[in-house]
Design an enzyme around this catalytic site. Sequence first.
Site, short mmCIF file in Angstrom:
data_model
loop_
_atom_site.label_atom_id
_atom_site.label_comp_id
_atom_site.label_asym_id
_atom_site.label_seq_id
_atom_site.Cartn_x
_atom_site.Cartn_y
_atom_site.Cartn_z
N THR A 40 0.86 -1.17 0.00
CA THR A 40 0.00 0.00 0.00
C THR A 40 0.90 1.23 0.00
O THR A 40 1.96 1.23 0.62
CB THR A 40 -1.01 -0.03 1.17
OG1 THR A 40 -2.01 0.96 0.95
CG2 THR A 40 -0.36 0.21 2.52
N CYS B 268 -2.88 7.41 8.00
CA CYS B 268 -3.49 6.08 7.88
C CYS B 268 -2.51 5.02 8.40
O CYS B 268 -1.32 5.27 8.55
CB CYS B 268 -3.81 5.78 6.43
SG CYS B 268 -4.99 6.90 5.66
N HIS C 290 -5.51 -1.12 4.85
CA HIS C 290 -5.14 0.30 4.90
C HIS C 290 -6.25 1.04 5.67
O HIS C 290 -7.29 1.36 5.10
CB HIS C 290 -5.00 0.83 3.47
CG HIS C 290 -4.51 2.24 3.35
ND1 HIS C 290 -3.60 2.63 2.40
CD2 HIS C 290 -4.81 3.37 4.03
CE1 HIS C 290 -3.36 3.94 2.51
NE2 HIS C 290 -4.09 4.40 3.49
#
Lengths: 208, 165
Positions: free
Chosen positions: B26, B32, B49
């Site tokens: 990711t 995040c 994520h």
Amino acid sequence: MEVFKHFKEFKMDVLKEVGNIGAGNAATALSRLLNKPVDMAVPKVQLLPFEDISEKVGGAEQVVIAIFLRVEGDAPGNLFFILSPEVAKSLLKRLVGIHPGADGLFNEMECSALSEIGNILAGSYLSSLADFTNLSMSPTVPALAMDMAGAILSYGLLQFGQMGDDALLIDTTFIEGDQEVEGQFFLIPDPDSFAKIFQSLGVPVDHD
Amino acid sequence: MIEEQSIVKVGMADMNVVQRSGTIRTVGLGSCIGLTMYDPQLKVAGMVHVMLPSSDIAREGQLNIAKYADTALPALLDKLVHLGASPSRIVAKMAGGSQMFAFAGTGDTMRIGPRNVESCKLKLAELQIPLIAEDTGGNYGRTIELDASTGILYIRSVHTGVKEM
């Protein structure tokens, strides 16, 4: 989020005009600073999946310089002014006569100067918008970051994150003659702010 | 090294799994969290994520469970178990949760990174999955990639290069 999917063309046009006025004034401010004409692309207003927003500046991993201001007041939102490191260097050179090192890093003085340039431009963006809509919009102190676009822009999406997987973005690019100076403004109003913006401009909210 | 091979991508507020070989990645984690779960015996790797700490604040009609720490972690665990992984062997790693912009005295939104970290740890403890490595906090973005054949997590950032854990 369904609400935004059904925005009629007319409302999108109103938001384009919002971007136009804001960025138009910012472009004028930049043009005065540079003492050169600055052109502006027609603003784009789009409802985009989170993933696609960083694609607008070259992908989530693309290194960009962003000046971020949180807009407070009647219609809160997030405002980003995004530059590539090369453009930032060129701005520093031409506006304050600083020549940043070749390593691609910016020292404290250079960051501070960039922050201030961003502040001037974003300030003129917001104040013209506030005048146009008659809403109070005040920027927070600008914060500067040089990092992956995805990491930076995700900050502007948190308010939208609670409502869905898309965000409505008002995107304006401006270009100085030889394309040496190109910057992008992203205005991401909080989801609840749209009704206020429309209301202040006399656009009926109820029937989309 | 982060090389191009068969790479499974995980988008923002998204989750996915790979088995045996290949990597899962990711990109552009800011506040995040990229959290991985891995069964070393079966070489089953999953990644999520996470964007927000808790689904309590959700106002969306159809909940995207991969977006919130409290819903994403159990869902990822389920996915792995469904592929035959044993919860007793699964270990977790995570990265992200930074504070990209330092503002003085602003509200909860600005502290979202640290809150995401806390929320993930809490949920892992609840699920009894050990967290064996983490690279969280700071003020920079990260791209992470988990190699399903080794379980090694590679973390890349603009300012500090690649590190593995």
